[in-house]
Enzyme design. Structure first.
Site, PDB file in Angstrom:
ATOM      1  N   GLN B 251      33.512  41.048  46.330  1.00  0.00           N
ATOM      2  CA  GLN B 251      34.416  41.256  45.191  1.00  0.00           C
ATOM      3  C   GLN B 251      34.905  39.947  44.586  1.00  0.00           C
ATOM      4  OE1 GLN B 251      36.567  44.604  47.703  1.00  0.00           O
ATOM      5  NE2 GLN B 251      37.603  44.410  45.752  1.00  0.00           N
ATOM      6  N   GLU B 286      37.036  41.414  49.321  1.00  0.00           N
ATOM      7  CA  GLU B 286      37.692  40.410  48.488  1.00  0.00           C
ATOM      8  C   GLU B 286      37.710  39.068  49.211  1.00  0.00           C
ATOM      9  OE1 GLU B 286      41.491  41.551  46.838  1.00  0.00           O
ATOM     10  OE2 GLU B 286      41.944  39.524  46.189  1.00  0.00           O
ATOM     11  N   ARG B 364      53.740  43.047  47.458  1.00  0.00           N
ATOM     12  CA  ARG B 364      53.465  44.258  46.670  1.00  0.00           C
ATOM     13  C   ARG B 364      54.086  45.490  47.337  1.00  0.00           C
ATOM     14  NH1 ARG B 364      50.383  46.174  42.187  1.00  0.00           N
ATOM     15  NH2 ARG B 364      49.780  44.064  41.627  1.00  0.00           N
ATOM     16  N   ARG B 396      42.723  48.764  48.439  1.00  0.00           N
ATOM     17  CA  ARG B 396      43.188  49.638  47.356  1.00  0.00           C
ATOM     18  C   ARG B 396      44.684  49.978  47.437  1.00  0.00           C
ATOM     19  NH1 ARG B 396      39.347  54.728  45.851  1.00  0.00           N
ATOM     20  NH2 ARG B 396      39.627  54.661  43.618  1.00  0.00           N
ATOM     21  N   PHE B 398      46.939  47.600  47.940  1.00  0.00           N
ATOM     22  CA  PHE B 398      47.352  46.240  48.301  1.00  0.00           C
ATOM     23  C   PHE B 398      48.802  46.174  48.782  1.00  0.00           C
ATOM     24  CE2 PHE B 398      47.758  41.589  47.207  1.00  0.00           C
ATOM     25  CZ  PHE B 398      46.574  41.146  47.757  1.00  0.00           C
ATOM     26  N   THR B 501      49.951  39.703  41.226  1.00  0.00           N
ATOM     27  CA  THR B 501      51.253  39.039  41.323  1.00  0.00           C
ATOM     28  C   THR B 501      51.088  37.536  41.489  1.00  0.00           C
ATOM     29  OG1 THR B 501      51.349  39.524  43.683  1.00  0.00           O
ATOM     30  CG2 THR B 501      52.428  41.100  42.196  1.00  0.00           C
ATOM     31  N   ALA B 570      43.152  44.392  42.242  1.00  0.00           N
ATOM     32  CA  ALA B 570      44.409  44.704  41.562  1.00  0.00           C
ATOM     33  C   ALA B 570      44.182  45.646  40.383  1.00  0.00           C
ATOM     34  CB  ALA B 570      45.118  43.426  41.103  1.00  0.00           C
ATOM     35  N   GLU B 780      43.565  51.552  41.576  1.00  0.00           N
ATOM     36  CA  GLU B 780      44.463  51.750  42.708  1.00  0.00           C
ATOM     37  C   GLU B 780      45.487  52.872  42.547  1.00  0.00           C
ATOM     38  OE1 GLU B 780      45.306  47.514  42.356  1.00  0.00           O
ATOM     39  OE2 GLU B 780      45.277  47.429  44.532  1.00  0.00           O
TER      40      GLU B 780
END
Lengths: 495, 831
Positions: B251, B286, B364, B396, B398, B501, B570, B780
């Site tokens: 990713q 990721e 998050r 997913r 996060f 973020t 995200a 997400e």
């Protein structure tokens, strides 16, 4: 050499005895459409269709997990993979429906799903029948998809018949003759001898006599029927087998025969190599509770390959069928070089993965009695997931209510001890008793004394104890629920 | 007929949702794009192609998926001498590597090379954001499954057998130490991978002391294995200079490029990373895809041969990080109506052994510990506990889902405490427009919630379409007469903040080529993992250039096409890359119009305002004076006219900011909303249950592709349901993972699809912010709709105690947990 047809083309390929169909496809033949998701028969990404001709040459297809199917079992079969379905640019209905229903996202599970849909499509073509939720679950429960949530796949299954039928259903044609010298070799047990080099010893006897002879000659070679358990040793533990004895084509092990035992009981001898799928129609007719359990045993891919004999021989404490067979007072027919003998199933399981099987002995058949006219069988399996999961706990209960008291109470459990086991003390607490709260309270208490289950990945000891006792409470409610319509278990789990 | 720019008649509530910030964003972007304002103008329009045939375009690879032609990493043809890599993973969770005899390992049959930490020429720490992830263990072993060494052999089997033989023959020895496995205990001891962060607004202590009722609770929220169907895999080939080409299921290609270059000690331009598609990602590729690329690159440069890795499923599950398990506590003061006045929420994320992305993930969780409800005067604290497990990572949502679980638990608790229906309590606590001092439209981190009207409207619509209140009565009646089977019902909302973020990640690039036959190639920084990003991007380009989508193709995501990209994460893939692709298209289009004005319409005074690209034509003028130039002719002429047919695009999300030093700001460009109603039936004797009906209404603004968006909503929901129900990660006391494959780790399967599953996208509420065609991110947010299943299970259980109590139900709510909760309630009722 393995002689088979791949998507209609004859192939002749050499492979080590412990090669899987998936390895053969991907590594040897460069056919990478079929995916490996887990190499343990649990995800279905590697699903292929295996075509077997009947006596009339008519092809019959079943789905299988290529990752745990011995490549040599392709001998004389048609192997259909995802690459073989489309006719030029024209997609097979299973494929077309998946596209129009948006049934693929990442696409990795898709080839396996297409192949499961293909076998469903073939079954529908041969014998159209309503696509009930149960039927769809049975067809697709062995294919994990992590992206879609399955709704579009369900839609694809429901709508594929609306797409044009394939123009060239080559897979329904009888197999073209193969190299006869090689096909003959398959049928000749004597070809493989002590001088056969290790690495070429995939032995496929077709008679019990030949099977027993191979057993003596190659004592280290494991027996394989469906491979649904044994092949995990190859893929997960990297065990190498120089020789393997395949029982799946032994005639005596493949029959279902009616029988009368010496004690007068009538029933069937189920050949040890009879797959769950072949057994299912008989159970559907005579033992719906057992049949329902089969729907929750593995997946279609597993049920098409796995056998009753294998489930017993590997003596796992969490095998699904042994508790049921114990509750039914099943017997075994064991065959060895010295002859055959019968044994009650509850004398067969000795300890964890230890059985009463003697050296060079094989399970030939399992005796399943006819249902007693007033007998009842309840089979309740508890697992984290309803489909394609191994039991945390399984209870199989036989009982009869005669003049207000319980008779022939046989309570068997899986997942509660090192072996599948009858709960004799709890049985005694109920036998001859009216189904009162007090009697069942005594039975539940006995259960706690009788079993000390362990904690593992599937459940804690406390949960198993509690749930096992609660299954007896459920049994009490079932036994006494003649005058109320109240449900005592969920439809999805009931039969 | 001219298509005029005109606002579609919007729902007045939605129109009023277009806030000041949105207008500001439009202004900000308008100035940035050549031609002044097409983006700002178009994005407030209802998309003109909203209902055309290609809107619900099938996945660009759908036919390749179903025929087996779509190639994943392990399907790629490689040179015959390609090496196969197997990894030596630590069998212990904590300890020391005391001996590693690579010389003996290299002598094992079939082995070509073996490497450990000392063989790395460049950086040995491959931590993605913060250091802490050694490529191989140096001495301290931090989790069972950590990579100690790697072997390259002539075959996959030989490589795996060599690793097994090396362990069996004691070529590796370790000293075992006691592992730390309890995140709460670790937090109490102050064992963190990153410092604790606090967000605070108002006097939370006063709010608690003044409150009519104080609701307290705690919960354990389990982790989750990604279980992407394609495991971690890559294929690395050497280049003629010092570099490598990396094919990877990944990713975040740019990060892998950087880490591979650093590990090899070479420049980034020597490393090219390519991702055509992934067989699922979900966050698990990721950061977790990079180590294997680094290791394969190492072998590749050492031997000059191509090298491939694919992790067997059980090794994948042991070696890579998962969704963070969380331990949440809440203490909230509510008034007599159950409206939260303030309080505190503490979340402890079990980060595993290293930081990885845990700082942002726990952040998050904190940002979403309010979900859709105003917390009033609140303090939210997030700890990042260190334990001896794999380094937990993106998945997913996060951290958002774990944070939301706290407040959704509290909502049920408040309702039981007051004897109200949980939905009533939820609705009372929703964010709402409020310009008084309480400001119940501002989050605890200071961001005003735009579109509160949408939240209320959406929930009301779903309440009606799902027949919530009538079913509530039916269920109460059913439960009153049923002693074993108990039904439960719950509606839970989702408000999910969209943007990375980490502000710098909110950027994207695209590269657009038009070839002389008129075919179009678009490359962008996003990766395709099944979510349909490439499909959406081709739709954007096709729409801007007035072409059929089949004319537009995406080759692959490559670091040599679009550099310095952000991870596809995200939920931002289409938001960011869609804008970048559009930017490139708009620029190219403007150039073509300028050329066309001179070339095709000289002296006619045509300018770009009179031209448009539609249905494969450049169309100039209107009515009788309309002239059409076929796209192919236009492109040919432009080529001979020496006009560049290539363009790059760029996008950076405006407006967002967050000051971490004070825990306040506007970290999100906008919020996505949704709600779900789930009904369950529970067998309280066995703990088995079934989700019998689910109704979902979800907000994606104006959908870019409704078929794909529905797929994301449904798939996200089912995946979320798996997280909360059957997917149980289990470790033994020694810290070894026991659930290492699909036999022991149970993701939802076909039969878990609810028999009734009504899923709809909210219509008529375009994004209030200037996003790509007013759409909203969808990857997400739907995941958290599944909290309704968990809440419905709690509802069913609560019936055992007369709905006076919300039982504690940690997750995953396996039949075992449900049964034990039922037994506890029953025991309590009888005493």
């Amino acid at each position: 050499m393995i002689n088979f047809h791949l998507n209609g083309q004859p192939r002749s390929v050499a492979a080590a005895p412990d090669t899987s169909v998936l390895e053969l496809l991907r590594d040897t033949l460069g056919q990478t459409g079929t995916k490996e998701g887990c190499a343990s028969g649990d995800c279905g990404a590697c699903t292929v269709a295996i075509g077997e001709p009947d006596a009339a040459g008519q092809m019959h297809y079943h789905s299988a997990n290529a990752c745990i199917m011995p490549a040599h079992q392709l001998q004389g079969r048609q192997l259909v993979t995802v690459e073989g379905l489309a006719d030029g640019d024209t997609l097979h209905p299973a494929q077309a429906a998946m596209v129009t229903c948006h049934g693929s996202q990442c696409g990795f599970c898709t080839p396996g799903i297409v192949m499961s849909l293909f076998t469903l499509h073939e079954a529908q073509t041969a014998t159209p029948a309503p696509l009930t939720p149960e039927r769809l679950e049975a067809a697709l429960g062995g294919n994990l998809c992590r992206c879609t949530g399955y709704r579009p796949i369900r839609d694809a299954a429901l709508t594929m018949s609306e797409h044009p039928a394939p123009r060239q259903a080559w897979w329904r044609q009888a197999l073209a003759p193969m190299n006869t010298a090689q096909t003959d070799a398959v049928k000749t047990d004597a070809v493989k001898t002590d001088s056969t080099p290790p690495g070429e010893r995939f032995l496929q006897p077709t008679t019990l006599a030949a099977l027993l002879a191979e057993r003596v000659r190659f004592p280290d070679a494991p027996l394989v029927a469906g491979g649904t358990d044994l092949w995990l040793n190859v893929t997960q533990n990297l065990t190498r087998y120089d020789g393997v004895i395949d029982v799946s084509r032994v005639d005596e092990l493949s029959r279902i025969e009616t029988a009368t035992l010496d004690d007068g009981r009538e029933g069937w001898w189920i050949g040890a190599a009879v797959t769950y799928s072949r057994l299912a129609p008989l159970l559907d007719e005579h033992y719906p509770a057992f049949a329902h359990l089969l729907h929750r045993l593995g997946s279609a891919q597993i049920r098409n390959r796995g056998t009753l004999g294998g489930n017993i021989a590997n003596a796992s404490p969490i095998g699904d069928t042994p508790p049921v067979l114990l509750a039914l007072n099943a017997r075994l027919l064991l065959a060895g070089p010295e002859g055959e003998r019968e044994l009650a199933l509850d004398a067969f399981f000795l300890d964890y993965k230890k059985t009463a099987l003697r050296e060079n002995e094989v399970i030939r058949a399992i005796f399943l009695p006819h249902p007693e006219p007033t007998g009842n069988l309840n089979v309740w399996k508890l697992s984290k997931r309803r489909e394609d999961d191994i039991s945390a706990l399984l209870g199989a209960f036989h009982w009869r209510l005669e003049e207000g008291v319980l008779r022939e109470v046989r309570l068997a459990f899986g997942g509660m001890a090192a072996i599948s086991k009858r709960a004799y003390i709890a049985e005694a607490a109920l036998e001859g008793q009216a189904p009162t709260e007090a009697a069942f309270t005594a039975a539940r208490a006995a259960l706690l004394d009788e079993f000390s289950p362990m904690s593992d990945v599937r459940g804690s000891a406390d949960y198993r104890q509690l749930a096992a006792a609660n299954l007896l409470e459920r049994l009490r409610r079932v036994v006494t629920a003649t005058d109320t319509a109240e449900e005592v278990m969920l439809n999805a789990y009931a039969h | 007929m001219r298509t005029l720019t005109k606002l579609n008649p919007l729902d007045p509530e939605a129109a009023s949702d277009v806030g000041d910030d949105s207008a500001a964003a439009r202004e900000e972007q308008a100035g940035r794009i050549k031609g002044d304002g097409p983006l700002a103008r178009d994005t407030v329009e209802a998309p003109p192609h909203r209902h055309v045939h290609q809107h619900a375009q099938a996945h660009e690879s759908a036919v390749k998926h179903v025929t087996g032609r779509a190639a994943y990493i392990d399907d790629l043809k490689a040179p015959a001498d390609t090496l196969h890599i197997a990894l030596g993973l630590s069998p212990v969770a904590h300890g020391r590597l005391t001996h590693l005899d690579l010389a003996r390992i290299r002598a094992l049959p079939g082995v070509v090379d073996a490497v450990g930490l000392d063989d790395v020429p460049g950086h040995t720490d491959i931590g993605p954001v913060f250091p802490g992830d050694p490529i191989f263990v140096e001495e301290e072993i931090s989790y069972a499954g950590q990579v100690l060494f790697a072997v390259a052999a002539e075959s996959y089997r030989a490589a795996r057998e060599a690793v097994k033989a090396a362990f069996d023959a004691n070529m590796i020895t370790v000293d075992v130490e006691l592992p730390s496995l309890d995140a709460v205990a670790a937090a109490e001891r102050g064992e963190f991978v990153r410092p604790t962060h606090v967000q605070q607004r108002g006097d939370w202590e006063k709010a608690l002391s003044d409150a009519a009722h104080v609701i307290e609770g705690e919960q354990f929220v389990g982790g989750q294995e990604h279980f992407y169907l394609e495991g971690q895999a890559c294929l690395v080939t050497p280049t003629e200079d010092e570099g490598v080409v990396v094919h990877t299921s990944n990713q975040h290609p740019s990060e892998t490029q950087k880490l591979v270059a650093e590990v090899l000690g070479i420049a980034l331009h020597a490393v090219t990373v390519e991702v055509r598609r992934m067989g699922g990602g979900f966050g698990g590729k990721e950061t977790q895809a990079s180590p294997w690329a680094c290791i394969a690159a190492l072998f590749c440069r050492r031997t000059g041969r191509a090298a491939r890795v694919r992790l067997p499923r059980s090794e994948d599950m042991r070696a890579t990080g998962k969704r963070h398990p969380f331990h949440n506590r809440y203490r909230l003061g509510v008034d007599q109506n159950g409206i939260i006045q303030g309080g505190e929420i503490t979340v402890i994320g079990d980060c595993g052994y290293s930081p990885d992305l845990s700082d942002a993930i726990v952040d998050r969780a904190m940002f979403h510990s309010d979900n859709a409800y105003s917390l009033g005067a609140a303090r939210v604290t997030g700890h990042r506990a260190r334990t001896h497990t794999a380094s937990n990572t993106a998945f997913r949502g996060f951290g958002g889902p774990q944070g939301m679980m706290a407040i959704e638990a509290a909502m049920d608790d408040i309702a039981r405490h007051l004897g109200e229906d949980p939905l009533t309590v939820r609705k009372r606590n929703f964010y709402r427009k409020d310009h008084q001092t309480t400001r119940r439209d501002i989050t605890h981190y200071g961001q005003p919630v735009d579109q509160t009207g949408l939240l209320h409207t959406l929930v009301e619509q779903l309440e009606a379409s799902s027949d919530y209140w009538a079913r509530r009565e039916e269920i109460a009646a059913f439960n009153a007469q049923s002693s074993v089977i108990k039904k439960g019902l719950a509606l839970t909302p989702v408000k999910f903040g969209i943007s990375f973020t980490a502000k710098h990640l909110n950027q994207a690039g695209a590269l657009l080529h038009v070839y002389t036959d008129g075919s179009v190639m678009i490359n962008h920084g996003g990766t395709e993992m099944g979510q349909g990003l490439h499909t959406k991007i081709t739709q954007v380009v096709a729409r801007e250039l007035g072409l059929d989508v089949n004319v537009v193709r995406i080759s692959a995501t490559r670091t040599d096409k679009v550099p310095n990209t952000s991870p596809t994460a995200a939920s931002s893939g289409a938001d960011l890359n869609g804008q970048a692709a559009r930017d490139a298209s708009v620029k190219l289009k403007a150039r073509l119009f300028d050329f066309a004005a001179d070339h095709f319409f000289p002296g006619q005074g045509a300018d770009s305002d009179d031209m448009r690209l539609e249905a494969g034509y450049l169309i100039a003028g209107y009515g009788e004076s309309e002239q059409r130039i076929p796209w192919g002719e236009l492109v040919q002429a432009a080529y001979f006219g020496r006009v560049s047919l290539s363009e790059k695009g760029f996008y950076a999300t405006p407006l967002i900011h967050y000051d971490r030093s004070v825990g306040q700001g506007n970290p999100f460009y906008y919020y996505a909303f949704g709600a779900a109603v789930s009904e369950v039936s529970v067998d309280t004797l066995s703990g088995e249950y079934q989700v019998t009906r689910v109704d979902i209404l979800h907000d994606v603004g104006d959908s870019l592709n409704p078929a794909i968006d529905i797929g994301q909503v449904e798939g996200g929901f089912i995946q979320g349901m798996g997280w909360l129900t059957s997917e149980e990660l289990k470790w033994n006391d020694a810290g070894q993972l026991l659930s290492t494959g699909p036999a022991t780790y149970k993701i939802p399967t076909f039969g878990d699809l609810p028999p009734v599953f009504n899923v709809a996208l909210m219509e008529g509420h375009p994004n209030s912010m200037a996003s790509i065609y007013r759409s909203k991110a969808v990857g997400e947010p739907p995941f958290m709709l599944a909290i309704s299943v968990w809440s419905a299970l709690r509802d069913a259980l609560a019936s055992l105690a007369g709905y006076r109590e919300a039982p504690r139900l940690d997750t995953p709510a396996t039949p075992e947990r449900v049964l034990l909760a039922a037994e506890a309630l029953r025991a309590q009722e009888t005493t």
